[in-house]
Write an enzyme that holds these catalytic residues in place. Structure first.
Site, mmCIF file in Angstrom:
data_model
loop_
_atom_site.group_PDB
_atom_site.id
_atom_site.type_symbol
_atom_site.label_atom_id
_atom_site.label_comp_id
_atom_site.label_asym_id
_atom_site.label_seq_id
_atom_site.Cartn_x
_atom_site.Cartn_y
_atom_site.Cartn_z
ATOM 1 N N LYS A 169 -1.234 -12.055 -22.635
ATOM 2 C CA LYS A 169 -1.261 -10.451 -22.558
ATOM 3 C C LYS A 169 0.077 -10.407 -23.233
ATOM 4 C CE LYS A 169 0.340 -7.335 -19.062
ATOM 5 N NZ LYS A 169 0.047 -7.529 -17.553
ATOM 6 N N GLY A 183 4.078 -2.815 -10.532
ATOM 7 C CA GLY A 183 4.491 -2.979 -8.396
ATOM 8 C C GLY A 183 4.761 -1.738 -7.480
ATOM 9 N N ALA A 232 -1.089 -2.050 -13.786
ATOM 10 C CA ALA A 232 0.346 -1.733 -13.706
ATOM 11 C C ALA A 232 0.190 -0.471 -12.775
ATOM 12 C CB ALA A 232 1.263 -1.816 -14.317
ATOM 13 N N GLY A 233 0.277 -0.256 -11.650
ATOM 14 C CA GLY A 233 0.270 0.627 -10.488
ATOM 15 C C GLY A 233 -0.293 1.318 -9.979
#
Lengths: 367, 66, 260
Positions: free
Chosen positions: C95, C156, C182-183
């Site tokens: 990643k 985050g 993410a999120g």
């Protein structure tokens, strides 16, 4: 490489949809192939009006109140293929002619004076008359006269397309004629064109070569137009994924019954053609849709703004026909005989802006 | 000899190879990856990775992360 | 089945392993999520606490490990971390994260593309973390990325898929799988991403900092499955009926009267 779906499968997929499927497709923003099948199906016929409204709104939103205009220049009617439906077929006893570079310039000058900025160079498929060197020479002579020069000639290799791009060609159209592999064999009796797969892979080679725009399509009147429409959707989908920075157009050459000529195997009515155009517009909001002067004045007037984005105008389909109106050996007889000015007036009267120049070849930089 | 391990320079006694260093540090060789003077030592080659005075060694392993 | 670089995954939920209260809670949460792909980071061994080993807690063979390059600020640093990760994991999965701004941890598009080009040449299976930019997704795909990982919101933040308009375009255009990363702060966010047609989602903070991470992991597993099933089933469209002011009503039925 693109694998054309089995035509029989496509034919059954455009028969089965129901009114519910059509309504679902009409209500969607992003249509999938099964939605396109629904809109092409007989079940969608009662919804033609709703399709027209959706298509018109999408086209307005995406392209604004504009219609692009172009004119073809027929370079040559020599052809080594024997295609059952085509006026240029090698068997046909027509007067053959291939324009010299000076003659091409003369034809181009006439169109330029009439106000055209975008021309389409068309020829029969005969390497001996029109090859890459000839096309390169033509392109170099015309490049400073026109904003865009497209071609519709025999399929070429990627390398040759790159050379033509460098010489100033901006777009290439190559129609599969029919996506029905069996029928393709039957109507393409001999010549290079009888290779179905080589032709099918041509749009990808064009895109690979870096051309700004690739045109695809099917000749309407050979196989079932509904299944052809779905095949075009498959092809378009694949091309978009593979070549995301290329623009695509679809054309709708429709055969009309005419005495002493090839009888269309299928009759495609104006309603059918409209359904096909609306369905493709709903399926692909950004694809350019081209309606040529094969269609009549009344039809082209009516369809303006409903889905098509580009019209040809003032066309002559015989080599040398602009300079010499007695020129023989035309590919098909046109249905709309108006001049560019007359077409522009009609477009303006409908509240649209006729656009002769959409791109400047001067900005084109090859890799 | 003096080695800089993970940024800290320390004096180590009686070590010749990366394997010796890992044993001294109480680390299982199969759980870490070692970079010796900016060259990655492939796992299984720790025995033949000879250390010399002033060498830089980075000992790295996986930790939690998103 | 989800296929990335020829490997099939039954589960479309990827889990991050950061910020858990303990290795055992992490291991249990991962088990409860039924996921098959977990991300890990690379750090210097803490020489004062050498026992802190995440791989021991997880069991090496139960999961596909997706090492990230977190902490890298440019392509060069990311490439170095990638090679270390490959030496450590023995596999080429990666990643790719390049985050020069420590405040937002937003990915650098230019460095990410440069690093992808190089790492693909070096034989890595590269899954780049990226902002939800459709053209960047296509550029990364063309550079050889095995999947793209657009962010739903800054990492985050638990804000959900704020970038849905762009993510939708990416999903429509990309040939490679799209993993929303993410999120994602709630199972409903994950379901939403999957309903849109995302191929998978990657979740970390929402699970690791939950009151009961193990129960939350199970909730995410269900949400991802529900979202995927809904997408495959074909979602109903939001009705257009409310837009009465649109010009659609202005067109009369006689407008097609010109047809022969």
């Amino acid at each position: 490489m693109f694998q054309s779906p089995n035509f029989q499968t496509l034919s059954s997929e455009i028969i089965t949809p129901t009114a519910t499927d059509v309504e679902r497709a009409l209500d969607k923003d992003r249509l999938q192939l099964h939605d396109l099948a629904a809109l092409l199906s007989p079940a969608a016929e009662p919804y033609l009006q709703q399709m027209a409204v959706r298509s018109a709104n999408i086209t307005l939103k995406r392209f604004g109140r504009t219609t692009q205009l172009y004119a073809p220049i027929y370079l040559s009617n020599y052809c080594t293929n024997r295609c059952a439906y085509c006026g240029f077929s090698a068997d046909n006893l027509i007067k053959r002619k291939c324009l010299t570079l000076e003659e091409v310039e003369k034809e181009a000058a006439i169109l330029h004076d009439r106000g055209f900025q975008h021309i389409l160079l068309v020829s029969g498929e005969a390497e001996s008359a029109v090859d890459v060197e000839y096309m390169e020479a033509v392109a170099l002579r015309l490049r400073n006269k026109f904003a865009a020069v497209s071609i519709e000639i025999q399929p070429m290799s990627t390398e040759h397309y790159m050379r033509l791009f460098e010489a100033g060609i901006t777009a290439v159209a190559v129609y599969q004629e029919t996506y029905d592999r069996d029928l393709y064999k039957q109507v393409h009796l001999s010549g290079k064109k009888s290779d179905y797969d080589y032709r099918l892979e041509t749009p990808a080679r064009v895109a690979q070569a870096g051309m700004r725009e690739v045109g695809i399509g099917a000749l309407l009147g050979l196989a079932d137009w509904r299944a052809e429409g779905l095949a075009i959707g498959h092809h378009l989908n694949w091309l978009r994924k593979e070549f995301w920075s290329t623009a695509f157009t679809v054309s709708f050459p429709r055969m009309r019954p005419a005495a002493g000529e090839f009888e269309p195997l299928q009759l495609v009515s104006e309603r059918n053609l409209s359904q096909l155009i609306f369905a493709l517009r709903l399926f692909d909001q950004d694809v350019g849709l081209i309606v040529s002067t094969r269609e009549e004045e009344r039809y082209r007037n009516g369809m303006l703004g409903l889905g098509p984005t580009r019209y040809s105008a003032g066309s002559c389909t015989a080599p040398g026909g602009y300079g010499d109106s007695d020129s023989e050996g035309e590919q098909f007889s046109v249905g709309d005989h108006r001049s560019l000015d007359e077409v522009c007036t009609m477009i303006r009267n409908k509240g649209f802006d006729p656009v002769c120049k959409d791109w400047d070849r001067e900005f084109q930089i090859s890799n | 000899m003096n080695l800089t391990v993970n940024g800290n320079t320390k004096l180590f006694q009686d070590i010749k190879t990366v394997t010796d260093l890992l044993i001294t540090l109480n680390l299982e060789p199969e759980t870490v990856v070692v970079e010796h003077n900016t060259t990655i030592i492939q796992p299984g080659s720790f025995d033949s990775a000879h250390l010399a005075e002033g060498d830089q060694v980075e000992i790295i392993r996986f930790v939690g992360g998103g | 089945m989800l296929t990335i670089a020829g490997t099939e995954f039954r589960s479309r939920l990827f889990l991050g392993t950061g910020k858990f209260s303990s290795p055992s809670v992490m291991a249990e949460a991962i088990a409860a999520s039924d996921c098959q792909m977990v991300t890990v980071a690379l750090r210097r061994v803490n020489l004062d606490d050498p026992d802190d080993d995440i791989m021991k807690a997880l069991g090496l063979h139960d999961y596909t490990f997706l090492p990230n390059t977190s902490g890298a600020r440019d392509a060069k640093e990311a490439i170095r971390l990638a090679h270390l990760a490959r030496a450590a994991s023995g596999s080429s999965w990666l990643k790719l994260e390049v985050t020069p701004d420590p405040r937002t941890l937003l990915p650098d598009p230019v460095e990410t593309l440069l690093a992808t080009e190089q790492l693909v040449k070096d034989g890595f299976i590269v899954l780049p973390y990226m902002n939800a930019d459709p053209i960047l997704a296509l550029r990364l795909q063309d550079a050889g990325a095995a999947a793209v990982m657009p962010l739903g919101a800054p990492i985050g933040t638990n804000q959900g898929v704020l970038t849905d308009f762009q993510v939708e375009i990416i999903i429509e255009q990309a040939k490679v799988p799209v993993v929303v990363d993410a999120g994602i702060g709630a199972p409903s966010h994950a379901a939403y991403a999957m309903e849109m047609g995302a191929d998978a989602v990657l979740v970390n903070t929402a699970i690791s900092v939950a009151g009961d991470p193990i129960a939350m992991a199970a909730a995410f597993a269900k949400a991802v499955e529900a979202g995927r099933t809904a997408f495959v089933a074909g979602m109903g469209q939001k009705s257009k009926q409310a837009s009465a002011s649109s010009p659609e009503s202005g067109m009369l039925s006689s407008d097609l009267g010109f047809l022969n």
